[in-house]
Design a protein around this motif. Sequence first.
Motif, PDB file in Angstrom:
ATOM      1  N   LEU A  37       0.819  -1.213   0.000  1.00 54.63           N
ATOM      2  CA  LEU A  37       0.000   0.000   0.000  1.00 54.63           C
ATOM      3  C   LEU A  37       0.854   1.265   0.000  1.00 54.63           C
ATOM      4  N   GLU A  38       1.925   1.278   0.770  1.00 51.72           N
ATOM      5  CA  GLU A  38       2.798   2.455   0.816  1.00 51.72           C
ATOM      6  C   GLU A  38       3.504   2.665  -0.514  1.00 51.72           C
ATOM      7  N   SER A  39       3.930   1.589  -1.167  1.00 50.79           N
ATOM      8  CA  SER A  39       4.599   1.760  -2.459  1.00 50.79           C
ATOM      9  C   SER A  39       3.618   2.248  -3.517  1.00 50.79           C
ATOM     10  N   GLU A  40       2.377   1.761  -3.476  1.00 51.33           N
ATOM     11  CA  GLU A  40       1.366   2.253  -4.407  1.00 51.33           C
ATOM     12  C   GLU A  40       1.058   3.726  -4.147  1.00 51.33           C
ATOM     13  N   LYS A  41       1.004   4.112  -2.891  1.00 50.89           N
ATOM     14  CA  LYS A  41       0.731   5.503  -2.540  1.00 50.89           C
ATOM     15  C   LYS A  41       1.847   6.410  -3.038  1.00 50.89           C
ATOM     16  N   ARG A  42       3.099   6.002  -2.824  1.00 51.83           N
ATOM     17  CA  ARG A  42       4.223   6.817  -3.279  1.00 51.83           C
ATOM     18  C   ARG A  42       4.277   6.899  -4.795  1.00 51.83           C
ATOM     19  N   ALA A  43       3.951   5.810  -5.481  1.00 52.83           N
ATOM     20  CA  ALA A  43       3.950   5.832  -6.946  1.00 52.83           C
ATOM     21  C   ALA A  43       2.859   6.768  -7.453  1.00 52.83           C
ATOM     22  N   TRP A  44       1.702   6.733  -6.828  1.00 55.54           N
ATOM     23  CA  TRP A  44       0.615   7.613  -7.267  1.00 55.54           C
ATOM     24  C   TRP A  44       0.934   9.071  -6.971  1.00 55.54           C
ATOM     25  N   GLU A  45       1.538   9.346  -5.810  1.00 58.45           N
ATOM     26  CA  GLU A  45       1.859  10.728  -5.447  1.00 58.45           C
ATOM     27  C   GLU A  45       2.871  11.356  -6.389  1.00 58.45           C
ATOM     28  N   SER A  46       3.715  10.550  -7.002  1.00 60.55           N
ATOM     29  CA  SER A  46       4.703  11.099  -7.925  1.00 60.55           C
ATOM     30  C   SER A  46       4.194  11.117  -9.364  1.00 60.55           C
ATOM     31  N   SER A  47       2.971  10.675  -9.597  1.00 60.73           N
ATOM     32  CA  SER A  47       2.423  10.666 -10.950  1.00 60.73           C
ATOM     33  C   SER A  47       1.989  12.076 -11.365  1.00 60.73           C
ATOM     34  N   PRO A  48       1.888  12.320 -12.667  1.00 66.11           N
ATOM     35  CA  PRO A  48       1.458  13.647 -13.133  1.00 66.11           C
ATOM     36  C   PRO A  48       0.037  14.009 -12.696  1.00 66.11           C
ATOM     37  N   GLU A  49      -0.844  13.017 -12.596  1.00 65.95           N
ATOM     38  CA  GLU A  49      -2.210  13.296 -12.154  1.00 65.95           C
ATOM     39  C   GLU A  49      -2.228  13.836 -10.728  1.00 65.95           C
TER      40      GLU A  49
END
Length: 71
Positions: A37-49
């Motif tokens: 969950l933390e890795s998914e959160k960090r990946a989403w936070e760094s996305s352009p969206e």
Amino acid sequence: MKFWDWYLKISVVSALIGGSMEFFMVKTGFYDKVTVLESEKRAWESSPEAQAIREALNPWRNRDTETTKDT
């Protein structure tokens, strides 16, 4: 120390409760789930969206940094 046995009992019970909680979390795979969950959160936070949403929610963020640089 007057209440030495009381402190010893409290520390033993606390250690048993903490140990049983850790054992439960390891056996149920809690740490693996949290890591994913933390890795998914960090990946989403760094996305352009996510960056666009962050910018849309606080459009004055860049103005604040520019005013502090000018002074």
